[in-house]
Design a protein around this motif. Structure first.
Motif, PDB file in Angstrom:
ATOM      1  N   TRP A 105       0.850  -1.203   0.000  1.00  0.00           N
ATOM      2  CA  TRP A 105       0.000   0.000   0.000  1.00  0.00           C
ATOM      3  C   TRP A 105       0.881   1.248   0.000  1.00  0.00           C
ATOM      4  O   TRP A 105       1.887   1.306   0.715  1.00  0.00           O
ATOM      5  N   LYS A 141       0.380   5.825  -0.486  1.00  0.00           N
ATOM      6  CA  LYS A 141      -0.501   6.966  -0.727  1.00  0.00           C
ATOM      7  C   LYS A 141       0.187   7.878  -1.741  1.00  0.00           C
ATOM      8  O   LYS A 141       1.315   8.312  -1.511  1.00  0.00           O
ATOM      9  N   LEU A 156       1.676   7.612   4.506  1.00  0.00           N
ATOM     10  CA  LEU A 156       0.655   7.088   5.410  1.00  0.00           C
ATOM     11  C   LEU A 156       0.948   7.567   6.825  1.00  0.00           C
ATOM     12  O   LEU A 156       2.109   7.570   7.259  1.00  0.00           O
ATOM     13  N   THR A 201      -1.969   4.191  11.204  1.00  0.00           N
ATOM     14  CA  THR A 201      -2.088   3.242  10.096  1.00  0.00           C
ATOM     15  C   THR A 201      -1.880   1.817  10.615  1.00  0.00           C
ATOM     16  O   THR A 201      -0.902   1.540  11.312  1.00  0.00           O
ATOM     17  N   ASP A 254      -6.626  13.169   5.328  1.00  0.00           N
ATOM     18  CA  ASP A 254      -6.378  11.822   4.819  1.00  0.00           C
ATOM     19  C   ASP A 254      -7.019  11.585   3.459  1.00  0.00           C
ATOM     20  O   ASP A 254      -6.896  10.491   2.906  1.00  0.00           O
ATOM     21  N   TYR A 272      -5.107   6.413  -2.827  1.00  0.00           N
ATOM     22  CA  TYR A 272      -4.351   5.326  -2.216  1.00  0.00           C
ATOM     23  C   TYR A 272      -4.195   4.222  -3.266  1.00  0.00           C
ATOM     24  O   TYR A 272      -5.145   3.902  -3.991  1.00  0.00           O
ATOM     25  N   THR A 318      -6.088   1.953  -7.870  1.00  0.00           N
ATOM     26  CA  THR A 318      -6.101   3.239  -7.177  1.00  0.00           C
ATOM     27  C   THR A 318      -7.485   3.480  -6.590  1.00  0.00           C
ATOM     28  O   THR A 318      -8.495   3.382  -7.295  1.00  0.00           O
TER      29      THR A 318
END
Length: 1192
Positions: free
Chosen positions: A285, A287, A292, A297, A315, A319, A333
Motif C-alpha cells: 500500500w 498513498k 501514510l 495506520t 487523509d 491510495y 487506485t
C-alpha cells in the motif's frame, strides 16, 4: 487535618470579572450551586443531564427504556414528542414515566411488540425559567433475520485456480459479524492465500488439494440479540492432477483499475485489495503524493486491508494497492474523500448574568459540507418565538444587552448537514444576589511546615463577587507575590512557614453587598526520624537492636509502628519494642529481612527501613574504616533577617575522627535542586552561625569529612525564607550600541533571582548625550536585558546607567558608561587616489583620508577593490571577479601583491565603518610591465627514428608579455647516467613543433625547454627520449611469410666496437670449452656446470626448449645463420628478462608492433612511467650486445 492540594486554577484578578457564577468545590462555573443554603430562594433553568443515544437500537425481548434526566430549580416537568407530534403517555397503558425524571419505560414483555414503538422521540424538560430539549432519539428494534434457503452446488476446480465463496448474509440491525467455520465449529485457517473480505466472502488466490472439504460454512452473529445464523455448507473439490500454471496477479476485489471510497471524519477508514495469482501475490500500500500516517495506520488480513483510525480531511487522496508475485504486478487506485458530520468548535455555554449586564452565546461548528446553524429558544425556533428586546441574533452568535429577569430562557443551537446534526442547550439565567460565603466559619486548618496550605472560601453572588484575603484583624490585602489567589476563592500559601500561623479573613464583594468569613491556620513541625535503623549483620543466636528516634511537633502525638517485610512483626516474645528501639533476641535465620519503623501523626507520616542479615558465627572481624555517616537532626535557631544558627548531630565517624563539616545551601525559590557552598567548620563543632542574603528560601545540608573521605550529604534542613531588601548591586556588562542610524540599544547582564534581594525586580535605564547639557532620560523595565532608544542622531556618544530596584528600594547609584548611537554608511569617498607600480606583480596605492565626521561611525579602515580589466598581450577585455584588500585603521596607502604581469588593472578605494562601505572613489587604471613567462604548458617527443626526434609543445599558459623565442637545450645520457655535451638551440616564438636530426641511434637524450620575453627566460620544462635502433627482417603482423620488409641498416660488421666485442666473446667461449674438457676428463662437475644445472639460465643454455636443438635464425637478406646462443626467441618477440633495458620496456610489452621498415611502433612510454625530470633514475642505456641480440 492536613489539606489536600487542589488542582491549580488561574490566579484571581479583581479587574477581570467573567459573566459567570463561581463555586469552589470544582462545580461548573455555569451552574447555580445547589447548596442547601441556596436551594430555598435561587432558581435555575432546566439542564438535560442524561439521555439515550441518537440511534437507539433496542432488544425486542426486553422492555424499552428511553432515558431523559434533567436538573433545575424548581425541578422541571417532562413531556415527549413522537415522530414530531405530542406523545400522550397517559393514553397508553404500556408506557410509564419514571418518577422524578422524564425517562420512559415501555412494558412490552407482558404484551405488545417492539415494532409498534419504532419512531423518533424527543424529550422536553421545562420550568418557569425555560425549557431544554433532548436530541432526536431514533428508536429501532434489533433484527436478526434467517438466511434464505438455497441449494448450493458442489464446486470442482483444478489445482491453482482462484475462487470466491460468497457469504451474502441477511441484512440485520445492527449489521452482523461474519466468520467462516466448519461443522465442528472450528474457524477455518486463513493466510495470504486464503482470507475473508470485508463483505464476508472467502477469497482463494489459488486453490490447493488440501482445500478440498465439504463444510465451508459462513456464520452471521448478531450481537444485540446474541444469535448466530448459519448458511448452508459449501462443498469444494480440488483436482490435483498436475500443478497449476503460474500467472501474474489480478484483483478479485475491487474490480478494474480505479474505485472510490467515502468516509466520515473520526471513523476508521478501511481499504481492501484482494488479488489472485500463482504464486500467491503479496499486497503493498502507498498513498500517492503523500505518506501514510505513522501512528494511525494499521494493516489487517495479511496486509490486504489498510485501516487508518481517526480519519480526517487531511487523509483524503489517492491510495494505491499493489499486488505482486514473481510473474508481475498489478495496481489499483482508490480515491478517498473524507466528509464530516458537524463537530463542535465552540459549543454554547450556560450564561448567568445580573440585571443590566451584557453577554453572548456563541455556537460554532464545522463539518464537510459546512453545517447550517439554527437557534431555538425554549424548544421553539427563534424566528417564531416571543420577541426579546435584549436579544440580537448574528449568525452563530446571540448578543444580550441590558438583560432583565424576563430574559431568562434556555436556548438550543442546532448545527446540521447531510451527515448528521449537533444539538446543544445553554441557558441564560438572570439573577441579582448579594455575595454569600458558603465555607463554614472559623475552620481550623493545620498544615505541616514547608508544605502548601490551601484555605477555602467558597462563595456565590450575582454579579460575580470579587474576593480579597486579609491576615489578622488589621492586615492589608494579601497579594500574589507570596500567595496564590485561585479563581474559586481559595488562598494558597505555596510554602507555609511558622510565621504563616494566624487568622485569615476572606471578603466577597459585589454591587449588592459584602460577605466575609474567618478561618484559622496553624503550622506544625514535620515529623522526622532523626536516628534511623541501620543495616545489620548478626550471628545466629545473638541479639540485635534497631534504633528509631522520632522528632515531632509538640502538639501532635505520633504513633510508632514496627513492620517486618512490610507486614506485622511475628507474635514472638523474642521481639520487644521500647520507646526508641526494637530488640530481637536469640536471632534465627527466619528473622532475616527488612525492618521498618513507621511514625504517623494526624497530619503526616514518615518511615525508615533497615535490612537484617543473619550469618553463622564467625571470629570477631577487624574494625572497618570508612567515611563518616552523614550528620542528622539539623535545626535552625536564632533566625534573623540576614543570619541564622544551624545545629546538627554528627553521624558515626566509622573509626576515623571527623576533621571538618561542610555546609551547603539550596535556594528553593530561585534555583531549586542546586546546592551551593556556604561554609566550613571544624570537626569538633556542631553549630555554625550563617550569614544569609535577603529574599532567599534557604535549606541547608551538612557533610562530614575524615581522613578516608567525605560523607554523603545529610537530609535537608527545614526551609527559612529571609526578608526582602533593596538590591545591593547593579547589572554588569552595560553597553550602548546602535543597530540602526537612529537608535541606541542599551544592553546589560541582568541580576539572577538570588541577587534580586526581593520581589518585583526591575531596572531603571537612564541615558543622555555625552557632549550636551540634556537631562537624564529614564525608563523602568522588567524581565528584559535590553532597551532600545529610538530617534537618536547618528553616531553620537551617550552616557548610560542601568540601576536595579525591587519592591523594597533601589540599588546603589551605578557608574555611567559610554556608548554610541547607531552608525550609518560613510558619506564621502577617498580622494586623490594614486598608483605606483613597483614591479610586474606589485603596486602601491595612495589616497587622501576622508573627514572623520563623514565616516558616521567607527572607522574600521579602507578597502581597495581591484580587477584585471584588459590583457595587454591579447588586447581584448576579459572581466573577472573583483579582488578586495582591506587595510585596518586610518591608513592612507597599501600594497597590492600578486598582480599579473603585462596586464591592465582598474581599482577604486572605499572607506569602511561598522555599518558598511562608503561610496567608491573614481576608478583608477594602471598597467603592469612585462615579466618572465611561465614554463611551456606541455612537451612531448613524437616519431622517434634512428637519428631524429620530433618535439611538440604548447605555449606557456601565462606568457606575461610578448614571447620573443624558445630555447631548447639537450644532451645525451650514457649507460652510466653521465651527461654528454650540452647543445643550445634557439626556436622562433611562433613554432610549436621542431625536429632534431643527425642524432645517435639507440641513445637517450635529455631536453630542457623554456620560453623568453624581452624581460628574460621563464621556467623550463624537461623531458627525456631515446632514438630507435636499426631493425631489419621483422615481419609486420599483416605481411605474409617470406615477404620481409627492408629497413634502414647500418653495417655493424664494419664497426670497430663490434669486431672487438666478437673477439672477446670468442675468447671467452674458448676458455670455457678448455675448462669443461679438463673437468670432464677428471670426472667431476665444474662450478659453471653446477650453476647451469641450478639456474638453467636461458642466456647460457643454447638449446631450444622444445626439441633441444640450437636455434636457427635467418637474415632478411642472405639467410645466413647467426651465431648460436642468440637470445631472440623464435616467436620474434623480445622478452623482458633478456635485457635490463630492452625496447620492450618502452613499447607495448610482448605485443609490441613493428613498422614496415622494421622500426618499433610507439612513443617509448608503454609500461614505464614518465622519466624523472633530471634523468637521475632513468634505466641504463642498452649495451651493444643487447642491441645486437635485438636484430634478426
Amino acid at each position: 487535618m492536613q489539606l489536600k492540594i487542589m488542582p491549580k486554577k488561574k490566579h484571581f484578578s479583581a479587574g477581570r470579572v467573567p459573566l459567570i457564577l463561581f463555586l469552589c468545590q470544582m462545580i461548573s462555573a455555569l451552574d447555580v450551586p445547589l447548596d442547601s443554603k441556596l436551594l430555598g430562594d435561587l432558581v435555575q433553568p432546566p439542564t438535560i443531564t442524561q439521555q439515550s443515544p441518537k440511534d437507539y437500537i433496542i432488544d425486542p425481548r426486553e422492555n424499552i427504556v428511553i432515558q431523559c434526566e434533567a436538573k433545575g430549580k424548581p425541578p422541571p416537568s417532562f413531556s415527549w414528542t413522537r415522530n414530531g407530534t405530542h406523545f400522550d403517555i397517559d393514553k397508553d397503558p404500556l408506557v410509564t414515566m419514571k418518577p422524578g425524571s422524564g425517562t420512559l419505560i415501555i412494558n412490552i414483555m407482558s404484551e405488545g411488540k417492539a415494532e409498534t414503538y419504532e419512531g423518533v422521540y424527543q424529550c422536553t424538560a421545562r420550568n418557569e425559567r425555560g425549557a431544554a430539549i433532548s436530541n432526536n432519539i431514533v428508536v429501532r428494534p434489533s433484527r436478526s433475520p434467517l438466511w434464505t434457503k438455497e441449494r448450493l452446488e458442489p464446486i470442482t476446480l483444478h489445482n491453482g485456480q482462484s475462487l470466491v465463496l460468497p457469504c451474502r448474509p441477511p441484512i440485520g440491525l445492527p449489521p452482523a459479524i461474519i466468520f467462516w467455520m466448519d461443522n465442528s465449529f472450528q474457524r477455518l485457517p486463513q493466510s495470504e492465500r486464503v482470507s475473508q473480505g470485508l463483505n464476508g466472502d472467502l477469497y482463494f488466490s489459488n486453490v490447493l488439494p488440501e482445500d478440498t472439504r465439504e463444510d465451508y460454512i459462513c456464520y452471521a452473529r448478531f450481537n444485540h440479540t446474541q444469535t448466530i445464523q448459519q448458511k448452508q455448507p459449501i462443498s469444494l473439490k480440488v483436482i490435483s492432477a498436475k500443478p497449476g500454471k503460474e500467472r501474474p496477479p489480478t484483483f478479485l476485489t475491487p474490480q478494474g483499475t480505479e474505485s472510490r471510497k467515502e468516509e466520515l471524519r473520526g471513523n476508521v477508514l478501511s481499504l481492501e485489495c484482494i488479488a489472485e495469482g500463482l504464486p500467491t501475490p503479496i499486497i503493498y500500500w502507498i498513498k500517492e503524493d503523500g505518506t501514510l500516517p505513522v501512528n494511525r495506520t494499521f494493516y489487517q488480513n495479511f496486509k490486504k486491508t489498510l485501516q487508518i483510525t481517526q480519519v480526517s480531511e487531511a487523509d483524503s487522496g489517492n491510495y494505491q494497492c499493489i499486488a505482486k508475485n514473481t510473474l508481475g504486478a498489478v495496481h489499483h487506485t482508490i480515491s478517498v474523500t473524507v466528509k464530516a458530520a458537524p463537530y463542535w468548535i465552540s459549543a454554547p455555554q450556560n450564561l448567568v448574568l445580573s440585571p443590566g449586564e451584557n453577554g453572548t452565546l456563541i455556537c460554532r461548528a464545522n463539518g464537510n459540507p459546512k453545517p447550517r446553524i439554527g437557534w431555538l429558544t425554549n424548544g421553539v425556533p427563534v424566528e417564531i418565538a416571543p420577541d426579546d428586546p435584549s436579544r440580537k441574533i448574528d449568525g452563530d452568535t446571540i448578543i444580550f444587552s441590558n438583560v432583565q429577569e424576563r430574559s431568562s430562557a434556555v436556548y438550543q443551537c442546532n448545527a446540521s448537514n447531510e451527515y448528521g446534526y449537533l444539538l446543544a442547550n445553554a441557558f441564560v439565567n438572570v439573577l441579582a444576589e448579594p455575595p454569600r460565603i458558603l465555607t463554614s466559619a472559623n475552620i481550623l486548618y493545620q498544615v505541616i511546615a514547608n508544605r502548601p496550605a490551601l484555605l477555602d472560601c467558597a462563595f456565590f453572588g450575582s454579579p460575580l463577587p470579587t474576593i480579597e484575603w486579609f491576615k489578622g484583624t488589621k492586615g492589608s490585602a494579601l497579594h500574589e507575590d507570596i500567595y496564590v489567589l485561585h479563581d474559586n476563592g481559595t488562598l494558597e500559601i505555596p510554602v507555609a512557614q511558622k510565621d504563616s500561623t494566624g487568622t485569615y479573613t476572606c471578603v466577597a464583594r459585589n454591587k449588592l453587598g459584602m460577605a466575609k468569613n474567618e478561618v484559622h491556620l496553624e503550622i506544625k513541625d514535620p515529623t522526622r526520624i532523626i536516628k534511623q535503623p541501620e543495616y545489620a549483620v548478626v550471628q545466629r543466636g545473638s541479639k540485635v537492636s534497631f534504633e528509631c528516634k522520632v522528632k515531632h511537633d509538640d502538639t501532635l502525638i505520633p504513633t510508632i509502628m514496627w513492620l517486618k517485610d512490610n507486614g506485622e512483626l511475628p507474635n514472638d516474645e523474642r521481639f520487644s519494642i521500647g520507646k526508641d528501639h526494637l530488640v530481637v533476641t536469640d536471632v534465627s535465620d527466619d528473622d532475616g529481612g527488612m525492618y521498618t519503623c513507621a511514625a504517623n501523626t494526624t497530619l503526616d507520616s514518615v518511615s525508615a527501613s533497615a535490612v537484617l542479615r543473619v550469618v553463622a558465627p564467625t571470629p570477631t572481624p577487624a574494625p572497618i574504616y570508612d567515611v563518616p555517616n552523614p550528620p542528622f537532626d539539623l535545626e535552625l535557631t536564632n533566625q534573623l533577617d540576614k543570619g541564622v544558627q544551624l545545629t546538627w548531630t554528627p553521624g558515626d565517624d566509622n573509626n576515623s575522627p571527623i576533621t571538618k563539616f561542610i555546609i551547603e545551601y539550596e535556594d528553593a525559590m530561585h534555583e531549586a535542586g542546586i546546592w551551593h557552598h556556604q561554609a566550613e567548620v571544624s570537626g569538633t563543632q556542631t553549630t555554625a552561625q550563617l550569614t544569609l542574603s535577603p529574599y532567599v528560601n534557604y535549606s541547608f545540608r551538612v557533610m562530614a569529612e575524615n581522613s578516608i573521605g567525605r560523607s554523603v550529604p545529610s537530609e535537608a534542613s527545614e526551609q527559612y525564607l529571609t526578608k526582602a531588601a533593596e538590591p545591593d548591586q547593579n547589572p554588569t556588562a552595560v553597553e550602548g550600541l546602535g543597530t540602526e542610524p537612529d537608535n541606541l540599544v542599551i544592553t546589560w547582564k541582568p541580576l539572577n533571582g538570588f541577587e534580586s534581594n526581593g520581589p518585583g525586580l526591575q531596572y531603571k535605564v537612564s541615558w543622555r548625550q555625552k557632549d550636551g547639557d540634556d537631562e537624564w532620560t529614564s525608563v523602568v523595565v522588567a524581565n528584559v536585558s535590553k532597551y532600545i532608544v529610538s530617534g537618536t542622531p547618528t553616531f553620537v556618544p551617550y552616557l548610560i546607567k542601568v540601576q536595579a530596584l525591587n519592591d523594597v528600594g533601589f540599588a546603589p547609584e551605578p557608574a555611567a558608561v559610554m556608548g554610541h548611537s547607531g552608525e550609518d554608511l560613510p558619506m564621502v569617498a577617498p580622494g586623490n587616489v594614486r598608483v605606483n607600480v613597483v614591479n610586474s606583480t606589485l603596486a602601491e596605492v595612495h589616497w587622501d583620508p576622508v573627514p572623520l565626521k563623514s565616516v558616521r561611525g567607527h572607522l574600521q579602515g579602507y578597502r581597495i577593490y581591484y580587477w584585471k580589466a584588459q590583457s595587454s598581450s591579447k588586447r581584448n577585455r576579459r572581466h573577472i571577479e573583483k579582488k578586495i584588500l582591506t587595510f585596518q585603521g586610518n591608513k592612507t596607502h597599501g600594497m597590492l601583491p600578486g598582480l599579473q604581469p603585462y596586464s591592465h588593472y582598474v581599482l577604486n578605494v572605499r572607506v569602511v565603518n561598522g555599518k558598511g562601505e562608503g561610496p567608491a572613489s573614481t576608478d583608477r587604471g594602471f598597467h603592469t610591465p612585462e615579466g618572465v613567462p611561465s614554463a611551456p604548458s606541455s612537451l612531448k617527443i613524437v616519431n622517434p627514428t634512428l637519428d631524429s626526434l620530433t618535439l611538440e609543445w604548447d605555449p606557456p599558459s601565462h606568457p606575461n608579455g610578448v614571447l620573443t623565442e624558445y630555447t631548447l637545450r639537450y644532451q645525451p645520457i650514457n649507460s652510466t647516467h653521465e651527461l654528454g655535451p650540452l647543445v643550445d638551440l634557439k626556436i622562433p616564438a611562433n613554432k610549436t613543433r621542431w625536429t632534431l636530426n643527425h642524432l645517435n641511434f639507440s641513445t637517450r637524450y635529455k631536453f630542457y625547454f623554456y620560453a623568453q620575453t624581452s624581460v628574460g627566460s621563464g621556467s623550463q620544462i624537461t623531458e627525456e627520449a631515446i632514438t630507435t635502433v636499426d631493425e631489419a627482417g621483422i615481419l609486420p603482423p599483416d605481411v605474409g611469410a617470406g615477404k620481409a620488409m627492408a629497413s634502414r641498416q647500418v653495417d655493424i660488421a664494419t664497426q670497430g666496437w663490434f669486431i672487438g666485442l666478437m673477439c672477446a666473446v670468442a675468447l671467452l667461449i674458448l676458455i670455457l670449452l678448455i675448462v669443461c674438457f679438463i673437468r670432464r676428463n677428471k670426472g667431476g662437475k665444474y662450478p659453471v656446470k653446477e650453476k647451469e644445472d641450478a639456474h638453467a639460465d636461458p642466456e647460457i643454455q643454447p638449446m631450444k626448449e622444445d626439441d633441444g636443438t640450437f636455434g636457427e635464425y635467418s637474415d632478411a637478406e642472405d639467410h645466413k645463420p647467426l651465431k648460436k646462443g642468440s637470445r631472440t626467441p623464435s616467436d620474434r618477440t623480445v622478452k623482458k628478462e633478456d635485457s635490463d633495458d630492452s625496447l620492450v620496456d618502452y613499447g607495448e610489452g610482448v605485443n609490441g608492433q613493428f613498422n614496415e621498415d622494421g622500426s618499433f611502433i610507439g612513443q617509448y612510454s608503454g609500461k614505464k612511467e614518465k622519466e624523472p625530470a633530471e634523468g637521475n633514475e632513468s634505466s641504463e642505456a642498452p649495451s651493444p650486445v643487447n642491441a645486437m641480440n635485438s636484430f634478426v
